[in-house]
Design an enzyme around this catalytic site. Structure first.
Site, PDB file in Angstrom:
ATOM      1  N   LYS A  57     -53.752   0.670 105.904  1.00  0.00           N
ATOM      2  CA  LYS A  57     -52.551   1.079 106.641  1.00  0.00           C
ATOM      3  C   LYS A  57     -52.605   0.588 108.096  1.00  0.00           C
ATOM      4  O   LYS A  57     -51.657  -0.021 108.589  1.00  0.00           O
ATOM      5  CB  LYS A  57     -52.405   2.615 106.613  1.00  0.00           C
ATOM      6  CG  LYS A  57     -52.360   3.203 105.201  1.00  0.00           C
ATOM      7  CD  LYS A  57     -52.192   4.713 105.216  1.00  0.00           C
ATOM      8  CE  LYS A  57     -53.368   5.475 105.804  1.00  0.00           C
ATOM      9  NZ  LYS A  57     -54.615   5.409 105.008  1.00  0.00           N
ATOM     10  N   ARG A 116     -48.660  13.538 105.375  1.00  0.00           N
ATOM     11  CA  ARG A 116     -49.789  13.621 104.455  1.00  0.00           C
ATOM     12  C   ARG A 116     -49.711  14.858 103.572  1.00  0.00           C
ATOM     13  O   ARG A 116     -50.595  15.068 102.745  1.00  0.00           O
ATOM     14  CB  ARG A 116     -51.060  13.728 105.278  1.00  0.00           C
ATOM     15  CG  ARG A 116     -51.905  12.484 105.294  1.00  0.00           C
ATOM     16  CD  ARG A 116     -53.064  12.809 106.197  1.00  0.00           C
ATOM     17  NE  ARG A 116     -54.213  12.004 105.991  1.00  0.00           N
ATOM     18  CZ  ARG A 116     -54.512  10.913 106.690  1.00  0.00           C
ATOM     19  NH1 ARG A 116     -53.677  10.453 107.587  1.00  0.00           N
ATOM     20  NH2 ARG A 116     -55.638  10.281 106.475  1.00  0.00           N
ATOM     21  N   ARG A 175     -66.249  -0.857 107.748  1.00  0.00           N
ATOM     22  CA  ARG A 175     -65.256  -0.935 108.823  1.00  0.00           C
ATOM     23  C   ARG A 175     -65.843  -0.703 110.222  1.00  0.00           C
ATOM     24  O   ARG A 175     -66.698   0.131 110.425  1.00  0.00           O
ATOM     25  CB  ARG A 175     -64.165   0.110 108.614  1.00  0.00           C
ATOM     26  CG  ARG A 175     -63.260   0.205 109.858  1.00  0.00           C
ATOM     27  CD  ARG A 175     -62.054   1.008 109.664  1.00  0.00           C
ATOM     28  NE  ARG A 175     -62.334   2.336 109.170  1.00  0.00           N
ATOM     29  CZ  ARG A 175     -61.390   3.175 108.803  1.00  0.00           C
ATOM     30  NH1 ARG A 175     -60.132   2.809 108.875  1.00  0.00           N
ATOM     31  NH2 ARG A 175     -61.699   4.367 108.366  1.00  0.00           N
ATOM     32  N   ARG A 183     -66.440   4.876 113.010  1.00  0.00           N
ATOM     33  CA  ARG A 183     -65.898   6.237 113.078  1.00  0.00           C
ATOM     34  C   ARG A 183     -66.860   7.266 112.514  1.00  0.00           C
ATOM     35  O   ARG A 183     -67.542   7.011 111.529  1.00  0.00           O
ATOM     36  CB  ARG A 183     -64.566   6.293 112.317  1.00  0.00           C
ATOM     37  CG  ARG A 183     -63.378   6.027 113.225  1.00  0.00           C
ATOM     38  CD  ARG A 183     -62.136   5.738 112.467  1.00  0.00           C
ATOM     39  NE  ARG A 183     -61.819   6.711 111.428  1.00  0.00           N
ATOM     40  CZ  ARG A 183     -60.725   6.664 110.706  1.00  0.00           C
ATOM     41  NH1 ARG A 183     -59.840   5.713 110.912  1.00  0.00           N
ATOM     42  NH2 ARG A 183     -60.511   7.564 109.777  1.00  0.00           N
ATOM     43  N   ARG A 208     -62.355  13.111 102.125  1.00  0.00           N
ATOM     44  CA  ARG A 208     -61.073  12.491 102.476  1.00  0.00           C
ATOM     45  C   ARG A 208     -60.318  12.071 101.212  1.00  0.00           C
ATOM     46  O   ARG A 208     -59.098  12.230 101.129  1.00  0.00           O
ATOM     47  CB  ARG A 208     -61.299  11.282 103.398  1.00  0.00           C
ATOM     48  CG  ARG A 208     -61.625  11.700 104.825  1.00  0.00           C
ATOM     49  CD  ARG A 208     -62.343  10.626 105.604  1.00  0.00           C
ATOM     50  NE  ARG A 208     -61.550   9.433 105.848  1.00  0.00           N
ATOM     51  CZ  ARG A 208     -62.072   8.277 106.283  1.00  0.00           C
ATOM     52  NH1 ARG A 208     -63.369   8.173 106.494  1.00  0.00           N
ATOM     53  NH2 ARG A 208     -61.290   7.249 106.506  1.00  0.00           N
TER      54      ARG A 208
HETATM   55  P1  AP5 Z   1     -57.806   0.103 107.599  1.00  0.00           P
HETATM   56  O1  AP5 Z   1     -56.635  -0.747 107.909  1.00  0.00           O
HETATM   57  O2  AP5 Z   1     -58.594   0.658 108.733  1.00  0.00           O
HETATM   58  O3  AP5 Z   1     -57.404   1.256 106.564  1.00  0.00           O
HETATM   59  P2  AP5 Z   1     -56.547   2.579 106.769  1.00  0.00           P
HETATM   60  O4  AP5 Z   1     -55.696   2.740 105.566  1.00  0.00           O
HETATM   61  O5  AP5 Z   1     -55.865   2.561 108.102  1.00  0.00           O
HETATM   62  O6  AP5 Z   1     -57.715   3.637 106.696  1.00  0.00           O
HETATM   63  P3  AP5 Z   1     -58.060   4.914 107.575  1.00  0.00           P
HETATM   64  O7  AP5 Z   1     -59.457   5.280 107.184  1.00  0.00           O
HETATM   65  O8  AP5 Z   1     -57.788   4.697 109.016  1.00  0.00           O
HETATM   66  O9  AP5 Z   1     -57.114   5.926 106.986  1.00  0.00           O
HETATM   67  P4  AP5 Z   1     -57.315   7.418 106.990  1.00  0.00           P
HETATM   68  O10 AP5 Z   1     -56.038   7.819 106.369  1.00  0.00           O
HETATM   69  O11 AP5 Z   1     -58.542   7.919 106.344  1.00  0.00           O
HETATM   70  O12 AP5 Z   1     -57.561   7.753 108.529  1.00  0.00           O
HETATM   71  P5  AP5 Z   1     -56.643   8.390 109.647  1.00  0.00           P
HETATM   72  O13 AP5 Z   1     -57.067   7.836 110.926  1.00  0.00           O
HETATM   73  O14 AP5 Z   1     -55.221   8.347 109.273  1.00  0.00           O
HETATM   74  O15 AP5 Z   1     -58.772  -0.744 106.644  1.00  0.00           O
HETATM   75  C1  AP5 Z   1     -60.028  -0.235 106.205  1.00  0.00           C
HETATM   76  C2  AP5 Z   1     -61.067  -1.384 106.154  1.00  0.00           C
HETATM   77  O16 AP5 Z   1     -60.687  -2.317 105.146  1.00  0.00           O
HETATM   78  C3  AP5 Z   1     -61.159  -2.201 107.451  1.00  0.00           C
HETATM   79  O17 AP5 Z   1     -62.500  -2.542 107.659  1.00  0.00           O
HETATM   80  C4  AP5 Z   1     -60.290  -3.446 107.174  1.00  0.00           C
HETATM   81  O18 AP5 Z   1     -60.747  -4.557 107.911  1.00  0.00           O
HETATM   82  C5  AP5 Z   1     -60.469  -3.614 105.680  1.00  0.00           C
HETATM   83  N1  AP5 Z   1     -59.260  -4.135 105.024  1.00  0.00           N
HETATM   84  C6  AP5 Z   1     -57.969  -3.770 105.247  1.00  0.00           C
HETATM   85  N2  AP5 Z   1     -57.127  -4.399 104.413  1.00  0.00           N
HETATM   86  C7  AP5 Z   1     -57.915  -5.201 103.619  1.00  0.00           C
HETATM   87  C8  AP5 Z   1     -57.635  -6.107 102.543  1.00  0.00           C
HETATM   88  N3  AP5 Z   1     -56.373  -6.315 102.118  1.00  0.00           N
HETATM   89  N4  AP5 Z   1     -58.677  -6.753 101.965  1.00  0.00           N
HETATM   90  C9  AP5 Z   1     -59.943  -6.533 102.397  1.00  0.00           C
HETATM   91  N5  AP5 Z   1     -60.276  -5.699 103.414  1.00  0.00           N
HETATM   92  C10 AP5 Z   1     -59.271  -5.032 104.022  1.00  0.00           C
HETATM   93  O19 AP5 Z   1     -57.084   9.940 109.543  1.00  0.00           O
HETATM   94  C11 AP5 Z   1     -58.358  10.380 109.939  1.00  0.00           C
HETATM   95  C12 AP5 Z   1     -58.421  11.899 109.900  1.00  0.00           C
HETATM   96  O20 AP5 Z   1     -57.478  12.457 110.843  1.00  0.00           O
HETATM   97  C13 AP5 Z   1     -58.040  12.560 108.581  1.00  0.00           C
HETATM   98  O21 AP5 Z   1     -59.144  12.615 107.695  1.00  0.00           O
HETATM   99  C14 AP5 Z   1     -57.583  13.947 109.057  1.00  0.00           C
HETATM  100  O22 AP5 Z   1     -58.689  14.772 109.371  1.00  0.00           O
HETATM  101  C15 AP5 Z   1     -56.853  13.633 110.343  1.00  0.00           C
HETATM  102  N6  AP5 Z   1     -55.412  13.357 110.135  1.00  0.00           N
HETATM  103  C16 AP5 Z   1     -54.765  12.183 110.426  1.00  0.00           C
HETATM  104  N7  AP5 Z   1     -53.462  12.281 110.128  1.00  0.00           N
HETATM  105  C17 AP5 Z   1     -53.273  13.519 109.610  1.00  0.00           C
HETATM  106  C18 AP5 Z   1     -52.125  14.198 109.087  1.00  0.00           C
HETATM  107  N8  AP5 Z   1     -50.919  13.596 109.020  1.00  0.00           N
HETATM  108  N9  AP5 Z   1     -52.290  15.470 108.633  1.00  0.00           N
HETATM  109  C19 AP5 Z   1     -53.498  16.081 108.696  1.00  0.00           C
HETATM  110  N10 AP5 Z   1     -54.614  15.497 109.175  1.00  0.00           N
HETATM  111  C20 AP5 Z   1     -54.511  14.226 109.629  1.00  0.00           C
END
Ligand code: AP5
Ligand code: ZN
Length: 215
Positions: free
Chosen positions: A13, A86, A125, A159, A170
C-alpha cells in the site's frame, strides 16, 4: 479523485501510494504514518498507542477516526487513504466525513497478496527516516548500501512491529477486522482487486488502470 488502498500488512500500500503522489499529485493519508509520528514525538496519544502498535494490534477506532477527521477538516482533495479504514466502524465514519464535504470515495483498490509473500516482504522491509522511501533487502535494495537513493540520507530504519510475532498478530487483526471491508465495498460496487504479487511496476500499472476507469 479519492481512493482507498486496502490490503494486508506488507501488501504494498505504502509503495503504491508513493507512486501515486509522484505520478498523479494525490495526497497520502496513512494512519500508520500518523500514529508513528505521534509515537516518536512522544505526545500523550503517542504514548498510549505505542505498545498497541508494536504488538501488532489495531488502535481504537476513536483515535484513528479523530486523526482522519483532523486531516480532512484541513481541506484539500485527491486523497489516497492508506491503511484506513480498517474496521466497518471506520468505513462508516469515512463515508459520513466525506459526505459532509460533498465528496465520496471513487474507488477501493484491494491489493491481493498471499501470507507467505507478506512474511517475506515484511521481514525484508526498511524505510528512509528522512523522506519515507520504502525499500526491501531483496526486491528493492538501495543502490549504495546504507544510503537512500532518493534523498541521500543514511537514516534507514526498520519498524518495531516488523517482527515475526507482531506480524502474526497484524495478520490476524487483518482477517478478523479488516477483511470484512472487502464484502462491504464489493456490495457498494466499489471494489477493484489487483494482483499485489506482481512486480512493483506491474502493480502500479494495474492501479493506474483502475484510476483511469473512474469517470
Ligand atoms: P509496503 O509498501 O511497505 O507495504 P504496506 O502495505 O504499506 O505495509 P504496512 O506494513 O505499512 O502496512 P500495515 O497495514 O501493516 O501498516 P500501517 O503502517 O498501516 O511494502 C512492504 C515491503 O514489500 C517493502 O519492503 C516493499 O519494498 C516491498 N514491496 C512492495 N510492493 C512489492 C512488490 N510488488 N513486489 C515485491 N516487493 C514489494 O499500520 C501499522 C499499525 O498502526 C497497525 O498495526 C495498527 O496498530 C496501527 N494502525 C494504522 N492504521 C490503523 C487504523 N486505521 N485503525 C487501527 N489501527 C491502525
Ligand atoms: Zn530518503
Amino acid at each position: 479523485i479519492d481512493i482507498i488502498l486496502l490490503g494486508p500488512p506488507g501488501a504494498g500500500k505504502g509503495t503504491q501510494a508513493r507512486r501515486l503522489i509522484e505520478e498523479r499529485g494525490l495526497v497520502q493519508l496513512s494512519t500508520g504514518d500518523m500514529l508513528r509520528e505521534a509515537k516518536s514525538s512522544g505526545t500523550e496519544m503517542g504514548k498510549r498507542v505505542a505498545e498497541v502498535m508494536d504488538r501488532g494490534e489495531l488502535v481504537t477506532d476513536e483515535i484513528v477516526i479523530g486523526l482522519i477527521r483532523e486531516k480532512l477538516a484541513a481541506g484539500g482533495k485527491g486523497f489516497i487513504f492508506d491503511g484506513f479504514p480498517r474496521t466497518l466502524a471506520q468505513a462508516d465514519a469515512l463515508e459520513a466525513l466525506m459526505a459532509e464535504m460533498g465528496q465520496h470515495v471513487d474507488a477501493v483498490v484491494e491489493m491481493r497478496v498471499d501470507d507467505e509473500a507478506l512474511v517475506a516482504r515484511i521481514s525484508g522491509r526498511f524505510t528512509c527516516g528522512n523522506c519515507g522511501e520504502v525499500y526491501h533487502d531483496v526486491t528493492k535494495p538501495t543502490k549504495v548500501a546504507g544510503v537512500c537513493d532518493v534523498c541521500g540520507s543514511t537514516d534507514l530504519r526498520r519498524r518495531a512491529d516488523d517482527n515475526a510475532e507482531s506480524l502474526k498478530t497484524r495478520l490476524m487483526e487483518y482477517y478478523k477486522k479488516t477483511s470484512p471491508l472487502i464484502g462491504y465495498y464489493y456490495a457498494k460496487g466499489n471494489l477493484n482487486p489487483v494482483d499485489g504479487l506482481a512486480d512493483i511496476d506491474d502493480v502500479a500499472a494495474e492501479v493506474a488502470a483502475v484510476l483511469d476507469r473512474i469517470p
